[in-house]
Design a protein around this motif. Structure first.
Motif, PDB file in Angstrom:
ATOM      1  N   GLU A  85       2.607  -9.323  17.917  1.00  0.00           N
ATOM      2  CA  GLU A  85       3.656 -10.344  17.834  1.00  0.00           C
ATOM      3  C   GLU A  85       4.418 -10.243  16.515  1.00  0.00           C
ATOM      4  O   GLU A  85       5.643 -10.355  16.494  1.00  0.00           O
ATOM      5  N   ARG A  86       3.699  -9.996  15.404  1.00  0.00           N
ATOM      6  CA  ARG A  86       4.364  -9.812  14.103  1.00  0.00           C
ATOM      7  C   ARG A  86       5.273  -8.586  14.145  1.00  0.00           C
ATOM      8  O   ARG A  86       6.402  -8.616  13.663  1.00  0.00           O
ATOM      9  N   ARG A  87       4.779  -7.533  14.719  1.00  0.00           N
ATOM     10  CA  ARG A  87       5.541  -6.293  14.842  1.00  0.00           C
ATOM     11  C   ARG A  87       6.811  -6.527  15.663  1.00  0.00           C
ATOM     12  O   ARG A  87       7.892  -6.107  15.263  1.00  0.00           O
ATOM     13  N   THR A  88       6.667  -7.217  16.788  1.00  0.00           N
ATOM     14  CA  THR A  88       7.823  -7.510  17.643  1.00  0.00           C
ATOM     15  C   THR A  88       8.835  -8.371  16.905  1.00  0.00           C
ATOM     16  O   THR A  88      10.042  -8.087  16.951  1.00  0.00           O
ATOM     17  N   ARG A  89       8.377  -9.386  16.195  1.00  0.00           N
ATOM     18  CA  ARG A  89       9.299 -10.243  15.434  1.00  0.00           C
ATOM     19  C   ARG A  89      10.047  -9.436  14.381  1.00  0.00           C
ATOM     20  O   ARG A  89      11.253  -9.600  14.189  1.00  0.00           O
ATOM     21  N   TYR A  90       9.351  -8.546  13.692  1.00  0.00           N
ATOM     22  CA  TYR A  90       9.995  -7.705  12.681  1.00  0.00           C
ATOM     23  C   TYR A  90      11.080  -6.844  13.325  1.00  0.00           C
ATOM     24  O   TYR A  90      12.208  -6.774  12.835  1.00  0.00           O
ATOM     25  N   LEU A  91      10.741  -6.172  14.395  1.00  0.00           N
ATOM     26  CA  LEU A  91      11.698  -5.279  15.058  1.00  0.00           C
ATOM     27  C   LEU A  91      12.900  -6.051  15.599  1.00  0.00           C
ATOM     28  O   LEU A  91      14.040  -5.602  15.485  1.00  0.00           O
TER      29      LEU A  91
END
Length: 121
Positions: A85-91
């Motif tokens: 989820e953190r990765r998706t938010r960053y992207l």
């Protein structure tokens, strides 16, 4: 693209890690790559294991600003879900659309996966 979205070359460590990930790709990644490479889907150019900031995307299409991630069973664990989820938010904050598929979806419904990807190109 040898440069990150910010215009800086990716760190060597990340580039080396991406190479290792390509060599050790899961079966589902290899199957999907066989269908995305060489502009086979809607003429879109995809890259495999591409560095974006601190992350390495499984598949990336610059023209569509699209990131595709394939998840195995380990991604169903709580800590892994939170990291994803953190990765998706960053992207997404970098302006990318992120599509996630389970490895089993690629194996069991490749046409459906390709149709979903094509809908974002």
């Amino acid at each position: 693209m040898n440069e990150s979205p910010a215009g800086e070359p990716p760190p060597l460590l990340t580039r080396d890690r991406a190479r290792k990930l390509r060599r050790a790709a899961a079966d589902a990644e290899n199957k999907l790559w066989a269908r995305l490479r060489n502009r086979q889907l809607e003429g879109a150019k995809f890259r495999r294991q591409h560095s974006i900031g601190p992350y390495i995307a499984d598949f990336f299409c610059l023209e569509a600003r699209l990131v595709i991630e394939l998840d195995g069973g380990q991604h169903d664990e709580q800590t892994r879900r939170e990291a994803d989820e953190r990765r998706t938010r960053y992207l997404q904050a970098q302006g990318y659309t992120v599509l996630r598929f389970w490895n089993s979806e690629v194996s069991e419904d490749m046409d459906g996966v390709l149709e979903a990807i094509a809908g974002h190109l």
